[in-house]
Design a protein around this motif. Structure first.
Motif, PDB file in Angstrom:
ATOM      1  N   LEU A  19      12.134  33.278  31.513  1.00 26.80           N
ATOM      2  CA  LEU A  19      11.468  32.027  31.127  1.00 26.80           C
ATOM      3  C   LEU A  19      10.047  32.312  30.637  1.00 26.80           C
ATOM      4  O   LEU A  19       9.611  31.768  29.620  1.00 26.80           O
ATOM      5  CB  LEU A  19      11.405  31.061  32.310  1.00 26.80           C
ATOM      6  CG  LEU A  19      12.591  30.144  32.514  1.00 26.80           C
ATOM      7  CD1 LEU A  19      12.509  29.463  33.875  1.00 26.80           C
ATOM      8  CD2 LEU A  19      12.678  29.120  31.411  1.00 26.80           C
ATOM      9  N   ALA A  20       9.337  33.176  31.348  1.00 26.46           N
ATOM     10  CA  ALA A  20       7.969  33.514  30.947  1.00 26.46           C
ATOM     11  C   ALA A  20       7.951  34.155  29.564  1.00 26.46           C
ATOM     12  O   ALA A  20       7.098  33.832  28.729  1.00 26.46           O
ATOM     13  CB  ALA A  20       7.328  34.438  31.981  1.00 26.46           C
ATOM     14  N   ASP A  21       8.897  35.056  29.304  1.00 31.33           N
ATOM     15  CA  ASP A  21       8.980  35.686  27.979  1.00 31.33           C
ATOM     16  C   ASP A  21       9.266  34.650  26.892  1.00 31.33           C
ATOM     17  O   ASP A  21       8.641  34.660  25.835  1.00 31.33           O
ATOM     18  CB  ASP A  21      10.076  36.765  27.954  1.00 31.33           C
ATOM     19  CG  ASP A  21       9.680  38.022  28.704  1.00 31.33           C
ATOM     20  OD1 ASP A  21       8.479  38.190  29.039  1.00 31.33           O
ATOM     21  OD2 ASP A  21      10.575  38.844  28.972  1.00 31.33           O
ATOM     22  N   ALA A  22      10.224  33.755  27.157  1.00 32.15           N
ATOM     23  CA  ALA A  22      10.580  32.729  26.174  1.00 32.15           C
ATOM     24  C   ALA A  22       9.390  31.807  25.918  1.00 32.15           C
ATOM     25  O   ALA A  22       9.091  31.470  24.766  1.00 32.15           O
ATOM     26  CB  ALA A  22      11.784  31.917  26.662  1.00 32.15           C
ATOM     27  N   ASP A 104      17.013  28.867  24.314  1.00 36.88           N
ATOM     28  CA  ASP A 104      15.582  28.660  24.107  1.00 36.88           C
ATOM     29  C   ASP A 104      15.308  27.385  23.317  1.00 36.88           C
ATOM     30  O   ASP A 104      14.343  26.673  23.604  1.00 36.88           O
ATOM     31  CB  ASP A 104      14.960  29.860  23.383  1.00 36.88           C
ATOM     32  CG  ASP A 104      14.861  31.094  24.266  1.00 36.88           C
ATOM     33  OD1 ASP A 104      15.172  31.006  25.478  1.00 36.88           O
ATOM     34  OD2 ASP A 104      14.463  32.152  23.741  1.00 36.88           O
ATOM     35  N   ILE A 105      16.168  27.080  22.346  1.00 34.25           N
ATOM     36  CA  ILE A 105      15.962  25.866  21.545  1.00 34.25           C
ATOM     37  C   ILE A 105      16.076  24.611  22.416  1.00 34.25           C
ATOM     38  O   ILE A 105      15.337  23.647  22.233  1.00 34.25           O
ATOM     39  CB  ILE A 105      16.919  25.813  20.325  1.00 34.25           C
ATOM     40  CG1 ILE A 105      16.455  24.737  19.353  1.00 34.25           C
ATOM     41  CG2 ILE A 105      18.357  25.609  20.743  1.00 34.25           C
ATOM     42  CD1 ILE A 105      17.097  24.831  17.986  1.00 34.25           C
ATOM     43  N   ASP A 106      16.989  24.640  23.409  1.00 41.88           N
ATOM     44  CA  ASP A 106      17.116  23.505  24.327  1.00 41.88           C
ATOM     45  C   ASP A 106      15.862  23.369  25.191  1.00 41.88           C
ATOM     46  O   ASP A 106      15.383  22.259  25.434  1.00 41.88           O
ATOM     47  CB  ASP A 106      18.341  23.680  25.230  1.00 41.88           C
ATOM     48  CG  ASP A 106      19.634  23.757  24.445  1.00 41.88           C
ATOM     49  OD1 ASP A 106      19.759  23.059  23.421  1.00 41.88           O
ATOM     50  OD2 ASP A 106      20.526  24.533  24.854  1.00 41.88           O
ATOM     51  N   LEU A 107      15.331  24.500  25.640  1.00 37.28           N
ATOM     52  CA  LEU A 107      14.095  24.488  26.424  1.00 37.28           C
ATOM     53  C   LEU A 107      12.953  23.937  25.579  1.00 37.28           C
ATOM     54  O   LEU A 107      12.182  23.082  26.038  1.00 37.28           O
ATOM     55  CB  LEU A 107      13.766  25.897  26.922  1.00 37.28           C
ATOM     56  CG  LEU A 107      12.464  26.045  27.710  1.00 37.28           C
ATOM     57  CD1 LEU A 107      12.496  25.207  28.976  1.00 37.28           C
ATOM     58  CD2 LEU A 107      12.210  27.517  28.036  1.00 37.28           C
ATOM     59  N   GLY A 108      12.845  24.387  24.348  1.00 34.92           N
ATOM     60  CA  GLY A 108      11.790  23.903  23.450  1.00 34.92           C
ATOM     61  C   GLY A 108      11.865  22.406  23.234  1.00 34.92           C
ATOM     62  O   GLY A 108      10.836  21.711  23.248  1.00 34.92           O
ATOM     63  N   ARG A 109      13.059  21.886  23.051  1.00 31.30           N
ATOM     64  CA  ARG A 109      13.234  20.433  22.847  1.00 31.30           C
ATOM     65  C   ARG A 109      12.847  19.661  24.106  1.00 31.30           C
ATOM     66  O   ARG A 109      12.213  18.608  24.026  1.00 31.30           O
ATOM     67  CB  ARG A 109      14.679  20.126  22.464  1.00 31.30           C
ATOM     68  CG  ARG A 109      15.021  20.525  21.056  1.00 31.30           C
ATOM     69  CD  ARG A 109      16.465  20.192  20.727  1.00 31.30           C
ATOM     70  NE  ARG A 109      16.805  20.652  19.399  1.00 31.30           N
ATOM     71  CZ  ARG A 109      17.972  21.150  19.068  1.00 31.30           C
ATOM     72  NH1 ARG A 109      18.954  21.240  19.946  1.00 31.30           N
ATOM     73  NH2 ARG A 109      18.204  21.547  17.823  1.00 31.30           N
ATOM     74  N   ALA A 114       8.907  16.252  27.124  1.00 31.68           N
ATOM     75  CA  ALA A 114       7.980  16.071  28.253  1.00 31.68           C
ATOM     76  C   ALA A 114       6.554  15.860  27.755  1.00 31.68           C
ATOM     77  O   ALA A 114       5.827  15.002  28.274  1.00 31.68           O
ATOM     78  CB  ALA A 114       8.055  17.280  29.184  1.00 31.68           C
ATOM     79  N   LEU A 115       6.147  16.620  26.757  1.00 32.76           N
ATOM     80  CA  LEU A 115       4.801  16.468  26.205  1.00 32.76           C
ATOM     81  C   LEU A 115       4.633  15.144  25.481  1.00 32.76           C
ATOM     82  O   LEU A 115       3.593  14.504  25.559  1.00 32.76           O
ATOM     83  CB  LEU A 115       4.467  17.645  25.282  1.00 32.76           C
ATOM     84  CG  LEU A 115       4.394  19.013  25.965  1.00 32.76           C
ATOM     85  CD1 LEU A 115       4.203  20.111  24.931  1.00 32.76           C
ATOM     86  CD2 LEU A 115       3.309  19.061  27.017  1.00 32.76           C
TER      87      LEU A 115
END
Length: 121
Positions: A19-22, A104-109, A114-115
């Motif tokens: 997660l930290a790397d992503a 990663d794309i799901d995490l980014g979305r 959230a933001l």
């Protein structure tokens, strides 16, 4: 523009590092990786994160409880990650949750949602 500081709460060390790397590749600064509820609360006080990525279930404590404790001092946008999303939705209706495993794309979305929620409130 300064990179947003992210607190990662994940009890599986390898997943926390991934997660930290992503997050780093997405342009975020990971201020801490914590594996316990107590550690997460202490790290939030210490590093004042702009965002939290939180595993709902921890071996020592609960990610949901950690977030509730942290939010008592002020709002921090957060994304829960979990193998099962229904429990989190029941405990925190409206929470932003992504199910493991995720891309990663799901995490980014999810982070963007959230933001966006934080910016509109």
């Amino acid at each position: 523009m300064k990179a947003l500081r992210v607190l990662v709460v994940e009890d599986e060390i390898l997943i926390g590092m991934l997660l930290a790397d992503a997050l780093g590749a997405m342009g975020y600064e990971v201020c801490a990786i914590e594996a316990t509820e107590t550690g997460a609360v202490a790290a939030a006080a210490r590093c004042n994160p702009d965002l939290m990525i939180v595993d709902a279930r921890l071996r020592d404590g609960s990610g949901v409880s950690a977030v509730e404790e942290i939010l008592r001092t002020g709002w921090v946008p957060h994304v829960f990650v979990s193998g099962g999303t229904a429990t989190i939705q029941a405990l925190r209706p409206g929470a932003i949750v992504i199910q493991k495993p995720f891309r990663d794309i799901d995490l980014g979305r999810a982070i963007q949602r959230a933001l966006d929620v934080a910016a509109s409130s």
